[in-house]
Design an enzyme around this catalytic site. Structure first.
Site, PDB file in Angstrom:
ATOM      1  N   ASN A 135      -1.423  -0.182   7.540  1.00 11.58           N
ATOM      2  CA  ASN A 135      -0.862  -1.526   7.784  1.00 11.58           C
ATOM      3  C   ASN A 135      -0.105  -2.095   6.575  1.00 11.58           C
ATOM      4  O   ASN A 135       0.098  -3.287   6.442  1.00 11.58           O
ATOM      5  CB  ASN A 135      -1.932  -2.488   8.309  1.00 11.58           C
TER       6      ASN A 135
ATOM      7  N   HIS B 164      -1.545  -5.505   1.505  1.00 10.37           N
ATOM      8  CA  HIS B 164      -2.797  -6.244   1.314  1.00 10.37           C
ATOM      9  C   HIS B 164      -2.486  -7.648   0.787  1.00 10.37           C
ATOM     10  O   HIS B 164      -1.554  -7.813  -0.014  1.00 10.37           O
ATOM     11  CB  HIS B 164      -3.699  -5.538   0.296  1.00 10.37           C
TER      12      HIS B 164
ATOM     13  N   TYR C 156     -12.315  -2.982  -2.390  1.00  9.36           N
ATOM     14  CA  TYR C 156     -12.762  -3.049  -0.991  1.00  9.36           C
ATOM     15  C   TYR C 156     -14.290  -3.045  -0.873  1.00  9.36           C
ATOM     16  O   TYR C 156     -14.825  -2.625   0.160  1.00  9.36           O
ATOM     17  CB  TYR C 156     -12.176  -1.876  -0.201  1.00  9.36           C
TER      18      TYR C 156
ATOM     19  N   LYS D 216       0.842  -1.196   0.000  1.00  7.77           N
ATOM     20  CA  LYS D 216       0.000   0.000   0.000  1.00  7.77           C
ATOM     21  C   LYS D 216       0.882   1.253   0.000  1.00  7.77           C
ATOM     22  O   LYS D 216       2.105   1.164   0.246  1.00  7.77           O
ATOM     23  CB  LYS D 216      -0.907  -0.036   1.236  1.00  7.77           C
TER      24      LYS D 216
ATOM     25  N   GLU E 289      -9.660 -10.310  -7.199  1.00  9.87           N
ATOM     26  CA  GLU E 289      -8.662  -9.235  -7.123  1.00  9.87           C
ATOM     27  C   GLU E 289      -7.647  -9.302  -8.270  1.00  9.87           C
ATOM     28  O   GLU E 289      -7.257  -8.273  -8.829  1.00  9.87           O
ATOM     29  CB  GLU E 289      -7.971  -9.288  -5.756  1.00  9.87           C
TER      30      GLU E 289
HETATM   31  P1  DAT Z   1      -7.047  -7.169   5.684  1.00 15.44           P
HETATM   32  O1  DAT Z   1      -6.316  -6.051   5.014  1.00 15.44           O
HETATM   33  O2  DAT Z   1      -6.207  -7.800   6.764  1.00 15.44           O
HETATM   34  O3  DAT Z   1      -7.600  -8.169   4.720  1.00 15.44           O
HETATM   35  P2  DAT Z   1      -9.756  -6.190   5.995  1.00 15.44           P
HETATM   36  O4  DAT Z   1     -10.063  -6.783   4.687  1.00 15.44           O
HETATM   37  O5  DAT Z   1     -10.681  -6.494   7.130  1.00 15.44           O
HETATM   38  O6  DAT Z   1      -8.284  -6.546   6.484  1.00 15.44           O
HETATM   39  O7  DAT Z   1      -9.700  -4.605   5.840  1.00 15.44           O
HETATM   40  C1  DAT Z   1      -9.121  -4.002   4.740  1.00 15.44           C
HETATM   41  C2  DAT Z   1      -8.345  -2.808   5.192  1.00 15.44           C
HETATM   42  O8  DAT Z   1      -9.238  -1.845   5.754  1.00 15.44           O
HETATM   43  C3  DAT Z   1      -7.324  -3.087   6.273  1.00 15.44           C
HETATM   44  O9  DAT Z   1      -6.118  -3.617   5.769  1.00 15.44           O
HETATM   45  C4  DAT Z   1      -7.161  -1.747   6.878  1.00 15.44           C
HETATM   46  C5  DAT Z   1      -8.568  -1.155   6.796  1.00 15.44           C
HETATM   47  N1  DAT Z   1      -9.284  -1.384   8.059  1.00 15.44           N
HETATM   48  C6  DAT Z   1      -9.823  -2.532   8.491  1.00 15.44           C
HETATM   49  N2  DAT Z   1     -10.383  -2.382   9.702  1.00 15.44           N
HETATM   50  C7  DAT Z   1     -10.185  -1.102  10.024  1.00 15.44           C
HETATM   51  C8  DAT Z   1     -10.518  -0.305  11.157  1.00 15.44           C
HETATM   52  N3  DAT Z   1     -11.181  -0.799  12.202  1.00 15.44           N
HETATM   53  N4  DAT Z   1     -10.118   0.985  11.147  1.00 15.44           N
HETATM   54  C9  DAT Z   1      -9.469   1.509  10.111  1.00 15.44           C
HETATM   55  N5  DAT Z   1      -9.127   0.837   9.023  1.00 15.44           N
HETATM   56  C10 DAT Z   1      -9.481  -0.447   8.976  1.00 15.44           C
HETATM   57 MG    MG Z   2      -9.182  -8.125   3.406  1.00 15.93          MG
END
Ligand code: DAT
Ligand code: MG
Length: 229
Positions: A189, A192, A124, A84, A203
């Site tokens: 973080n 992805h 997303y 990212k 994706e």
């Molecule tokens: P991942 O990236 O581990 O697959 P995800 O699909 O649940 O996690 O979420 C996608 C992204 O959205 C994640 O990498 C960071 C953001 N995100 C997820 N939960 C969040 C939160 N509680 N607050 C802010 N950003 C969040």
């Molecule tokens: Mg995810």
């Protein structure tokens, strides 16, 4: 070979057109019809060759391989991994590529891209009702740094890739994982990774859907990385 086939087809076509019509089934009309058939077949063969020639070898391979995400549970399984914008700004692209390479996975596609809002929203889509969705799309697409999008291939790469990346909230990520070692905030973080075969399929086709973007290649180290003995 291509030039000879073209000239043969054109010669046949020319002489068949030159032959005058002299009533029913005369010798020359039969000859003309043979020539015309030969010319027609020749022209069809040339057309097919020309079409195949315009396709890159990669497209030919891709047309044979079923889904872009490979076959689940085999060495051809593929996942979508993206560094990212925060990971790119922080100079972690090399570190992340290195971890996947060292594990034994194969890089089959990569691009540096500032995604459109539409692409990020589609990527997303399952989070569209979350309060952080707008900020997430903005940070992925604002162009302050690009995303480095990749496709990695190898046995169990989807599940192993998630384990290598670590938990969504880096504070919950195991030490030794990419997030556990390199970040501290869920909103930044750095990486992805597809969370299932279905997500990988969606994706990869979203980010690398154009023909020729994924390269099938054989690693010279394959036999040193995988064996059942
Ligand atoms: P991942 O990236 O581990 O697959 P995800 O699909 O649940 O996690 O979420 C996608 C992204 O959205 C994640 O990498 C960071 C953001 N995100 C997820 N939960 C969040 C939160 N509680 N607050 C802010 N950003 C969040
Ligand atoms: Mg995810």
């Amino acid at each position: 070979m291509f030039a000879r086939a073209t000239s043969f087809a054109l010669r046949g076509l020319r002489s068949s057109l030159k032959t005058p019509v002299r009533g029913l089934a005369t010798r020359s009309s039969i000859q003309a019809s043979h020539k015309f058939s030969t010319a027609f077949l020749g022209a069809a063969a040339v057309g097919t060759c020309a079409y195949l020639y315009t396709l890159s070898p990669n497209q030919l391979i891709q047309n044979e391989a079923a889904p872009l995400s490979g076959i689940k549970g085999t060495n051809s399984e593929r996942t979508f991994i993206a560094v990212k914008p925060d990971g790119v700004q922080r100079g972690l692209v090399g570190e992340i590529i290195s971890r996947f390479e060292k594990r034994g996975y194969k890089l089959v596609a990569m691009k540096v891209i500032v995604p459109s809002k539409a692409l990020a929203k589609e990527h997303y889509a399952d989070l569209s009702t979350k309060p952080f969705f707008g900020g997430l799309v903005e940070y992925m697409t604002n162009g302050q740094a690009p995303v480095v999008a990749m496709v990695w291939e190898g046995l169990d790469v989807i599940k192993q890739g998630r384990a290598m990346i670590g938990a969504t909230n880096p504070l919950d990520a195991n030490a030794g994982s990419i997030r556990g070692d390199h970040c501290i905030s869920v909103g930044r973080n750095i990486i992805h990774g597809s969370d299932s075969y279905e997500s990988a399929t969606k994706e990869i086709s979203l980010w690398f859907g154009k023909p020729g973007e994924i390269v099938n290649w054989t690693s010279a180290l394959g036999g040193w990385i995988f064996a059942n003995n």
